[in-house]
Design an enzyme around this catalytic site. Structure first.
Site, PDB file in Angstrom:
ATOM      1  N   HIS A 190      30.883 -33.259   4.939  1.00 18.26           N
ATOM      2  CA  HIS A 190      30.611 -32.251   3.903  1.00 18.26           C
ATOM      3  C   HIS A 190      30.427 -30.835   4.435  1.00 18.26           C
ATOM      4  CE1 HIS A 190      29.475 -36.198   2.271  1.00 18.26           C
ATOM      5  NE2 HIS A 190      30.046 -35.731   1.175  1.00 18.26           N
TER       6      HIS A 190
ATOM      7  N   GLY B 158      18.595 -24.703  -2.632  1.00 10.81           N
ATOM      8  CA  GLY B 158      19.469 -25.566  -3.411  1.00 10.81           C
ATOM      9  C   GLY B 158      20.732 -24.826  -3.824  1.00 10.81           C
TER      10      GLY B 158
ATOM     11  N   ARG C 160      33.267 -27.766  -0.849  1.00 18.22           N
ATOM     12  CA  ARG C 160      32.681 -27.943  -2.184  1.00 18.22           C
ATOM     13  C   ARG C 160      31.969 -26.685  -2.697  1.00 18.22           C
ATOM     14  NH1 ARG C 160      31.498 -33.599  -3.946  1.00 18.22           N
ATOM     15  NH2 ARG C 160      32.758 -34.910  -2.609  1.00 18.22           N
TER      16      ARG C 160
ATOM     17  N   ARG D 108      13.192 -25.675   3.715  1.00 19.82           N
ATOM     18  CA  ARG D 108      13.712 -25.520   2.351  1.00 19.82           C
ATOM     19  C   ARG D 108      13.069 -24.306   1.697  1.00 19.82           C
ATOM     20  NH1 ARG D 108      15.219 -26.349  -2.559  1.00 19.82           N
ATOM     21  NH2 ARG D 108      13.729 -26.827  -4.198  1.00 19.82           N
ATOM     22  N   VAL D 109      13.884 -23.497   1.026  1.00 16.02           N
ATOM     23  CA  VAL D 109      13.388 -22.334   0.274  1.00 16.02           C
ATOM     24  C   VAL D 109      13.885 -22.489  -1.157  1.00 16.02           C
ATOM     25  CG1 VAL D 109      12.992 -20.672   2.135  1.00 16.02           C
ATOM     26  CG2 VAL D 109      15.310 -20.991   1.287  1.00 16.02           C
TER      27      VAL D 109
ATOM     28  N   THR E 282      13.004 -23.040  -5.722  1.00 16.07           N
ATOM     29  CA  THR E 282      12.217 -22.673  -6.894  1.00 16.07           C
ATOM     30  C   THR E 282      11.510 -23.924  -7.407  1.00 16.07           C
ATOM     31  OG1 THR E 282      14.102 -23.055  -8.365  1.00 16.07           O
ATOM     32  CG2 THR E 282      13.792 -20.819  -7.521  1.00 16.07           C
TER      33      THR E 282
ATOM     34  N   GLU F 214       9.708 -29.745  -7.975  1.00 15.63           N
ATOM     35  CA  GLU F 214      11.063 -29.364  -7.568  1.00 15.63           C
ATOM     36  C   GLU F 214      11.831 -30.661  -7.367  1.00 15.63           C
ATOM     37  OE1 GLU F 214      10.849 -31.129  -4.395  1.00 15.63           O
ATOM     38  OE2 GLU F 214      11.807 -29.429  -3.383  1.00 15.63           O
TER      39      GLU F 214
ATOM     40  N   GLU G 147      13.800 -31.768  -4.157  1.00 12.71           N
ATOM     41  CA  GLU G 147      14.399 -32.097  -2.847  1.00 12.71           C
ATOM     42  C   GLU G 147      13.418 -32.432  -1.718  1.00 12.71           C
ATOM     43  OE1 GLU G 147      15.205 -29.218  -4.481  1.00 12.71           O
ATOM     44  OE2 GLU G 147      17.186 -29.729  -5.260  1.00 12.71           O
TER      45      GLU G 147
ATOM     46  N   ASP H 270       9.120 -21.115 -13.116  1.00 13.55           N
ATOM     47  CA  ASP H 270       8.798 -21.402 -14.516  1.00 13.55           C
ATOM     48  C   ASP H 270       7.504 -22.205 -14.564  1.00 13.55           C
ATOM     49  OD1 ASP H 270      11.254 -23.274 -13.597  1.00 13.55           O
ATOM     50  OD2 ASP H 270       9.811 -24.454 -14.740  1.00 13.55           O
TER      51      ASP H 270
END
Ligand SMILES: O=P(O)(O)O[C@H]1O[C@H](CO)[C@@H](O)[C@H]1O
Ligand SMILES: O=c1cc[nH]c(=O)[nH]1
Length: 236
Positions: free
Chosen positions: A4, A20, A43, A87-88, A90, A179, A181, A204
């Site tokens: 990938h 993400g 992708r 990881r960064v 939301t 979140e 992940e 949110d």
């Protein structure tokens, strides 16, 4: 190259930021990196490598959800030798004192996903952050005066739920935000003996229903990126 990722061996740095959203990866590279070079476009899951304050660093989009992100995290570790994975992302807040645009450092990640039932059967594995990375990130955020919370989060397999109020059981147990992940990232980091941390910005709010725009999600939240990049300095 891996299935990938079409980067050459050695083209991806040991430290990788993991949003993400692939367009957030591009924004991070263009805003923070010196001499960014795109290392992946398979992708449309954009990845870039450059330097930050003179140190090699990469950013790689992972897509949404544990299933997608674990593909990228697995290949980054096993095919490219990546060692510091941050990881960064939301997140949606579960707590009234955790506000939109606040930073959350995920000390641990609870989950409704089956990933660790597949691995451990009925026993429960607790996916946790690397303590050193967590401590550095917390110190940096404190020094800069960023409103930051540290604690347990929820990594959910679903964004939309039939019963939205189901979040309240997790909120009662102190889960800060949701979140999709971190539990997968922390589990793979534990398996392969590498460092991982998840840094989130609240986009949110499940209690107050406050939201941010998709443009803001893609382009802003730069305080969290600064924290991630500075926490990784000196690790390679
Ligand atoms: O902003 P990112 O990093 O994509 O993270 C959050 O946003 C997506 C849902 O909108 C999920 O991937 C969730 O984890
Ligand atoms: O997974 C996510 C990410 C942001 N906000 C949510 O409510 N859920």
């Amino acid at each position: 190259m891996s299935i990938h990722l079409n980067a050459e061996k050695g083209q991806i740095a040991e430290t990788v930021l993991l949003p993400g959203d692939p367009l957030r990866a591009q924004h991070i590279a263009e805003t923070f990196f010196e001499n960014p070079v795109q290392h992946n476009n398979v992708r449309g899951m954009l990845g870039f490598t450059g330097t930050y304050k003179g140190q090699r660093v990469s950013v790689q989009g992972t897509g949404m959800g544990i299933a997608s992100s674990m593909i990228y995290v697995s290949e980054l570790i096993t095919e490219y030798g990546c060692k510091n994975l941050i990881r960064v992302g939301t997140a949606g807040s579960y707590q009234t004192n955790v506000h939109v645009r606040d930073i959350v450092l995920a000390q641990a990640a609870s989950t409704d996903s089956n990933i660790n039932r597949i691995r451990f059967g009925e026993k429960t594995f607790a996916p946790i952050a690397d303590f050193g990375l967590l401590m550095r990130a917390y110190q940096i955020a404190q020094e800069r005066g960023f409103t930051t919370h540290v604690g347990n989060i929820m990594s959910s397999d679903t964004f939309y739920h039939d019963d939205f109020d189901q979040y309240k059981i997790w909120a009662d147990y102190g889960i800060l935000a949701v979140e999709m992940e971190a539990a997968g990232l922390y589990t793979l980091a534990a398996k392969h003996g590498v460092k991982a941390l998840t840094i989130l910005t609240i986009s949110d709010h499940l209690v107050t229903h406050e939201v941010t725009t998709s443009e803001e999600r893609q382009q802003t939240f730069d305080q969290m990126i600064e924290v991630a990049l500075d926490a990784a300095l000196g690790l390679e």
